[in-house]
Design a protein around this motif. Structure first.
Motif, PDB file in Angstrom:
ATOM      1  N   ARG A  52      23.143  50.222 -20.283  1.00 11.30           N
ATOM      2  CA  ARG A  52      22.803  50.522 -21.609  1.00 11.30           C
ATOM      3  C   ARG A  52      24.136  50.807 -22.455  1.00 11.30           C
ATOM      4  O   ARG A  52      24.401  50.737 -23.580  1.00 11.30           O
ATOM      5  CB  ARG A  52      22.260  51.934 -21.527  1.00 11.30           C
ATOM      6  CG  ARG A  52      20.657  51.783 -21.315  1.00 11.30           C
ATOM      7  CD  ARG A  52      19.876  50.917 -22.379  1.00 11.30           C
ATOM      8  NE  ARG A  52      19.814  51.951 -23.308  1.00 11.30           N
ATOM      9  CZ  ARG A  52      19.832  51.637 -24.713  1.00 11.30           C
ATOM     10  NH1 ARG A  52      19.935  50.396 -25.181  1.00 11.30           N
ATOM     11  NH2 ARG A  52      19.717  52.595 -25.691  1.00 11.30           N
ATOM     12  N   LEU A  56      24.902  49.092 -25.994  1.00 10.37           N
ATOM     13  CA  LEU A  56      25.274  49.950 -27.168  1.00 10.37           C
ATOM     14  C   LEU A  56      26.799  49.766 -27.504  1.00 10.37           C
ATOM     15  O   LEU A  56      27.102  50.468 -28.489  1.00 10.37           O
ATOM     16  CB  LEU A  56      24.953  51.356 -27.009  1.00 10.37           C
ATOM     17  CG  LEU A  56      23.346  51.653 -26.679  1.00 10.37           C
ATOM     18  CD1 LEU A  56      23.409  53.205 -26.058  1.00 10.37           C
ATOM     19  CD2 LEU A  56      22.854  51.602 -27.840  1.00 10.37           C
ATOM     20  N   GLU A 104      19.047  58.078 -20.537  1.00  8.64           N
ATOM     21  CA  GLU A 104      19.167  57.744 -22.008  1.00  8.64           C
ATOM     22  C   GLU A 104      19.196  59.023 -22.912  1.00  8.64           C
ATOM     23  O   GLU A 104      20.006  58.762 -23.964  1.00  8.64           O
ATOM     24  CB  GLU A 104      17.737  56.947 -21.898  1.00  8.64           C
ATOM     25  CG  GLU A 104      17.627  56.537 -23.634  1.00  8.64           C
ATOM     26  CD  GLU A 104      18.464  55.371 -23.846  1.00  8.64           C
ATOM     27  OE1 GLU A 104      18.684  54.584 -23.036  1.00  8.64           O
ATOM     28  OE2 GLU A 104      18.774  55.106 -25.014  1.00  8.64           O
ATOM     29  N   ARG A 105      18.609  60.099 -22.424  1.00 10.26           N
ATOM     30  CA  ARG A 105      19.043  61.167 -23.151  1.00 10.26           C
ATOM     31  C   ARG A 105      20.274  61.663 -23.246  1.00 10.26           C
ATOM     32  O   ARG A 105      20.900  62.183 -24.100  1.00 10.26           O
ATOM     33  CB  ARG A 105      17.947  62.267 -22.611  1.00 10.26           C
ATOM     34  CG  ARG A 105      16.640  62.076 -22.914  1.00 10.26           C
ATOM     35  CD  ARG A 105      15.600  63.276 -22.393  1.00 10.26           C
ATOM     36  NE  ARG A 105      16.003  64.656 -23.124  1.00 10.26           N
ATOM     37  CZ  ARG A 105      15.427  65.597 -22.561  1.00 10.26           C
ATOM     38  NH1 ARG A 105      14.646  65.520 -21.674  1.00 10.26           N
ATOM     39  NH2 ARG A 105      15.858  66.796 -23.221  1.00 10.26           N
ATOM     40  N   GLN A 108      22.193  59.386 -25.784  1.00  7.18           N
ATOM     41  CA  GLN A 108      21.759  59.350 -27.111  1.00  7.18           C
ATOM     42  C   GLN A 108      22.188  60.741 -27.727  1.00  7.18           C
ATOM     43  O   GLN A 108      23.168  60.873 -28.637  1.00  7.18           O
ATOM     44  CB  GLN A 108      20.283  59.363 -27.234  1.00  7.18           C
ATOM     45  CG  GLN A 108      19.531  58.006 -27.126  1.00  7.18           C
ATOM     46  CD  GLN A 108      20.167  56.958 -27.702  1.00  7.18           C
ATOM     47  OE1 GLN A 108      20.594  57.100 -28.939  1.00  7.18           O
ATOM     48  NE2 GLN A 108      20.314  55.838 -27.408  1.00  7.18           N
ATOM     49  N   ALA A 109      22.085  62.053 -26.892  1.00 10.94           N
ATOM     50  CA  ALA A 109      22.407  63.183 -27.053  1.00 10.94           C
ATOM     51  C   ALA A 109      23.952  63.462 -26.969  1.00 10.94           C
ATOM     52  O   ALA A 109      24.869  63.929 -27.746  1.00 10.94           O
ATOM     53  CB  ALA A 109      21.739  64.143 -26.466  1.00 10.94           C
ATOM     54  N   LEU A 112      26.542  60.032 -27.778  1.00 10.31           N
ATOM     55  CA  LEU A 112      26.662  59.435 -29.116  1.00 10.31           C
ATOM     56  C   LEU A 112      26.756  60.648 -30.176  1.00 10.31           C
ATOM     57  O   LEU A 112      27.178  60.375 -31.201  1.00 10.31           O
ATOM     58  CB  LEU A 112      25.452  58.561 -29.262  1.00 10.31           C
ATOM     59  CG  LEU A 112      25.447  57.337 -28.681  1.00 10.31           C
ATOM     60  CD1 LEU A 112      24.102  56.447 -28.828  1.00 10.31           C
ATOM     61  CD2 LEU A 112      26.503  56.450 -29.133  1.00 10.31           C
ATOM     62  N   ASN A 113      26.126  61.755 -29.959  1.00 11.22           N
ATOM     63  CA  ASN A 113      25.974  62.928 -30.783  1.00 11.22           C
ATOM     64  C   ASN A 113      26.694  64.337 -30.265  1.00 11.22           C
ATOM     65  O   ASN A 113      26.434  65.238 -31.036  1.00 11.22           O
ATOM     66  CB  ASN A 113      24.535  63.044 -30.948  1.00 11.22           C
ATOM     67  CG  ASN A 113      24.079  62.027 -31.903  1.00 11.22           C
ATOM     68  OD1 ASN A 113      24.484  61.854 -33.108  1.00 11.22           O
ATOM     69  ND2 ASN A 113      23.173  61.179 -31.412  1.00 11.22           N
TER      70      ASN A 113
END
Ligand code: FES
Length: 136
Positions: A52, A56, A104-105, A108-109, A112-113
């Motif tokens: 991943r 990405l 994955e969470r 993403q969280a 990336l954020n």
């Protein structure tokens, strides 16, 4: 400091993006003595994390984003329960149960954020900085 190493060593440093690392993710995987989860589950988590980050384009600096995320398979992070165990530095956020779905969470969280996945975080302890300087 970088000037002091051989050219092929400098190529390695550059190709890995070591000077652009924003975060370093360690995960216990392929353990010598699997204690926190099945070895197969740890390898599935490690393979997912690697895949991943690559998909990405987080594993290398890009023209759009000059930083990258480094990842290391750590054998055992000494917590040895509710694994796989994963820690994100420099944030110092420790996660348990780092299955592919949870990873994955986290990607993403958190990656990336900048949002900690509280449901799986069991400790937040950024390492202190000491203002280390280089010597000759
Ligand atoms: S075996 Fe996973 S932390 Fe020790």
């Amino acid at each position: 400091m970088i000037d002091q190493v051989a050219p092929n060593f400098q190529d390695c440093i550059q190709s890995l993006g070591l000077a652009q690392i924003q975060r370093h993710v360690f995960i216990c995987a392929d353990q010598t003595v699997p204690k926190c989860c099945d070895k197969a589950d740890s390898l599935a988590a490690w393979d997912y994390l690697k895949r991943r980050l690559k998909e990405l384009k987080l594993d290398q600096p890009t023209s759009d984003r000059p930083t990258c995320v480094f990842r290391t398979k750590a054998n055992c992070l000494r917590v040895c329960q509710q694994g796989p165990i994963l820690v994100v530095y420099p944030d110092g956020v420790w996660y348990h149960s780092a299955t592919p779905e949870v990873i994955e969470r986290i990607i993403q969280a958190h990656l990336l954020n900048n949002q900690i996945v509280k449901e799986y975080a069991f400790l937040v302890h950024p390492l202190p900085t000491h203002g280390t300087t280089a010597t000759d």
